[in-house]
Motif scaffolding. Sequence first.
Motif, PDB file in Angstrom:
ATOM      1  N   VAL A  56      -3.069 -40.002 -79.274  1.00 12.12           N
ATOM      2  CA  VAL A  56      -3.852 -40.768 -78.722  1.00 12.12           C
ATOM      3  C   VAL A  56      -5.063 -40.122 -78.179  1.00 12.12           C
ATOM      4  O   VAL A  56      -4.983 -38.860 -77.638  1.00 12.12           O
ATOM      5  CB  VAL A  56      -3.274 -41.636 -77.425  1.00 12.12           C
ATOM      6  CG1 VAL A  56      -4.234 -42.327 -76.545  1.00 12.12           C
ATOM      7  CG2 VAL A  56      -2.220 -42.280 -77.973  1.00 12.12           C
ATOM      8  N   GLU A  57      -6.280 -40.452 -78.301  1.00 13.32           N
ATOM      9  CA  GLU A  57      -7.794 -39.806 -77.863  1.00 13.32           C
ATOM     10  C   GLU A  57      -7.489 -39.824 -76.182  1.00 13.32           C
ATOM     11  O   GLU A  57      -7.149 -40.559 -75.578  1.00 13.32           O
ATOM     12  CB  GLU A  57      -8.845 -40.700 -78.380  1.00 13.32           C
ATOM     13  CG  GLU A  57     -10.227 -39.904 -77.890  1.00 13.32           C
ATOM     14  CD  GLU A  57     -11.298 -40.725 -78.617  1.00 13.32           C
ATOM     15  OE1 GLU A  57     -12.470 -40.269 -78.012  1.00 13.32           O
ATOM     16  OE2 GLU A  57     -11.188 -42.006 -79.137  1.00 13.32           O
ATOM     17  N   SER A  64       1.709 -42.351 -68.031  1.00  9.35           N
ATOM     18  CA  SER A  64       2.040 -42.719 -69.516  1.00  9.35           C
ATOM     19  C   SER A  64       2.911 -41.593 -70.187  1.00  9.35           C
ATOM     20  O   SER A  64       4.127 -42.159 -70.826  1.00  9.35           O
ATOM     21  CB  SER A  64       0.981 -42.810 -70.328  1.00  9.35           C
ATOM     22  OG  SER A  64      -0.197 -41.609 -70.021  1.00  9.35           O
ATOM     23  N   ALA A  77       1.223 -44.284 -77.306  1.00 10.06           N
ATOM     24  CA  ALA A  77       0.836 -44.919 -78.166  1.00 10.06           C
ATOM     25  C   ALA A  77       1.035 -46.380 -78.373  1.00 10.06           C
ATOM     26  O   ALA A  77       0.083 -47.210 -78.900  1.00 10.06           O
ATOM     27  CB  ALA A  77       1.590 -44.120 -79.571  1.00 10.06           C
ATOM     28  N   ILE A  79       0.751 -48.392 -75.861  1.00  9.11           N
ATOM     29  CA  ILE A  79      -0.480 -48.901 -75.117  1.00  9.11           C
ATOM     30  C   ILE A  79      -1.954 -48.555 -75.284  1.00  9.11           C
ATOM     31  O   ILE A  79      -2.897 -48.923 -74.982  1.00  9.11           O
ATOM     32  CB  ILE A  79      -0.148 -48.937 -73.374  1.00  9.11           C
ATOM     33  CG1 ILE A  79      -0.387 -47.317 -73.016  1.00  9.11           C
ATOM     34  CG2 ILE A  79       1.031 -49.448 -73.035  1.00  9.11           C
ATOM     35  CD1 ILE A  79      -0.522 -47.257 -71.609  1.00  9.11           C
ATOM     36  N   ARG A  80      -1.774 -47.754 -76.154  1.00  6.42           N
ATOM     37  CA  ARG A  80      -3.232 -47.099 -76.867  1.00  6.42           C
ATOM     38  C   ARG A  80      -4.030 -46.510 -75.891  1.00  6.42           C
ATOM     39  O   ARG A  80      -5.283 -46.488 -75.798  1.00  6.42           O
ATOM     40  CB  ARG A  80      -4.044 -48.282 -77.455  1.00  6.42           C
ATOM     41  CG  ARG A  80      -2.942 -48.852 -78.585  1.00  6.42           C
ATOM     42  CD  ARG A  80      -3.671 -50.074 -79.635  1.00  6.42           C
ATOM     43  NE  ARG A  80      -2.857 -50.562 -80.236  1.00  6.42           N
ATOM     44  CZ  ARG A  80      -3.342 -51.471 -81.260  1.00  6.42           C
ATOM     45  NH1 ARG A  80      -4.579 -51.919 -81.053  1.00  6.42           N
ATOM     46  NH2 ARG A  80      -2.224 -51.958 -82.096  1.00  6.42           N
ATOM     47  N   ARG A  81      -3.458 -45.844 -74.996  1.00  6.01           N
ATOM     48  CA  ARG A  81      -4.288 -45.025 -73.984  1.00  6.01           C
ATOM     49  C   ARG A  81      -3.112 -44.176 -73.169  1.00  6.01           C
ATOM     50  O   ARG A  81      -2.082 -44.391 -73.093  1.00  6.01           O
ATOM     51  CB  ARG A  81      -5.108 -46.111 -73.016  1.00  6.01           C
ATOM     52  CG  ARG A  81      -4.179 -46.925 -72.245  1.00  6.01           C
ATOM     53  CD  ARG A  81      -4.777 -47.744 -71.234  1.00  6.01           C
ATOM     54  NE  ARG A  81      -5.561 -46.875 -70.164  1.00  6.01           N
ATOM     55  CZ  ARG A  81      -5.939 -47.589 -69.007  1.00  6.01           C
ATOM     56  NH1 ARG A  81      -5.720 -48.931 -68.868  1.00  6.01           N
ATOM     57  NH2 ARG A  81      -6.447 -46.706 -67.980  1.00  6.01           N
ATOM     58  N   HIS A  82      -3.993 -43.072 -72.417  1.00  6.55           N
ATOM     59  CA  HIS A  82      -3.257 -42.357 -71.494  1.00  6.55           C
ATOM     60  C   HIS A  82      -3.603 -42.895 -70.024  1.00  6.55           C
ATOM     61  O   HIS A  82      -4.631 -43.242 -69.743  1.00  6.55           O
ATOM     62  CB  HIS A  82      -4.027 -41.166 -71.500  1.00  6.55           C
ATOM     63  CG  HIS A  82      -3.487 -40.237 -72.714  1.00  6.55           C
ATOM     64  ND1 HIS A  82      -2.470 -39.776 -73.143  1.00  6.55           N
ATOM     65  CD2 HIS A  82      -4.291 -39.860 -73.783  1.00  6.55           C
ATOM     66  CE1 HIS A  82      -2.248 -39.308 -74.361  1.00  6.55           C
ATOM     67  NE2 HIS A  82      -3.633 -39.238 -74.824  1.00  6.55           N
TER      68      HIS A  82
END
Length: 311
Positions: A56-57, A64, A77, A79-82
Amino acid sequence: MRVALLFIDGVGVGRKDPAVNPLAGRTHLLSQFGDAPGTTLPEGGRCIPVDTTFGVEGRPQSASNQTAILTGEPAPALIRRHVLGYPNPPLRGLLAERSLVKRLVASGRTATFANSYPAPYLDALKLRRRASTTPPEFTFSPALIKRLRPSASTLAFSAGEVPLRTLDDARAGDGLTHDITGSHAHRRGLFVPQRTPEEAAQIFWRVAEGVDFTFFEHYLADEAGHARDFDAAFAALDTFDAFARAVVATQPSDARVLICSDHGNVEDLSTRSHTLNPVPVLYFGPPAPEVEALATVADVGRTVLRWLDVE
């Protein structure tokens, strides 16, 4: 075979450079490096560096990645964010549904959190706790209560309906303060016993007696990393190392011990930010070749579940 997990916030596998890394030049268990040999672990211990980014970027964050550890799920991954600090609604939902503590308890296993908290703090957050007979240590204003947020660890245990310890437990020798020795809490005006790391390790195993999964959390190293404070980093890391070594040295024959972090930070004091470094997962116990396959911090939680026969 029961499992103990010692969690320390913000310690990665960095360079062996004493100019930026307080772990360099020391022989701590967590003195593990990407560019040089690290400390040889006692008792046949193993060190496995694992990923914290999940592809994840951005920089890994506490909420997280701690959720990943405490659910065994790739939370960033999913929730697609830190997410920094405290779990947001999606992470809270993941912890409520997939907390490894909840799954252990549902499978007939037992779990306990060795940390002790002030009762007013737990009450303000409406978290289940053990009984306390001592008058409240302090009170929160309504405005401050609105700003309080529960951590991933407290939510994980609350999902399993495991009551959290209060400072009464710490005073009774049935719980630990987050700083291990009690000195940090004492400086904040909280009446708690002051103990050596070795005495704290004895209490840890007393708390863990007869329990399938025991968890302890230490976060002062991460605070030192954000402050770029070498003295605070040395104090936090030295204390945790003495405690962890005593835990391992007195480890019962029927216990496995894992030591892990959530993301890098204190190993590079050239920056206040978290790092992209892997973190070390240390294992002490009977042969367990499966630990060599650990790839991310989420695999720590999955391994706990596997060892305790929970799908």
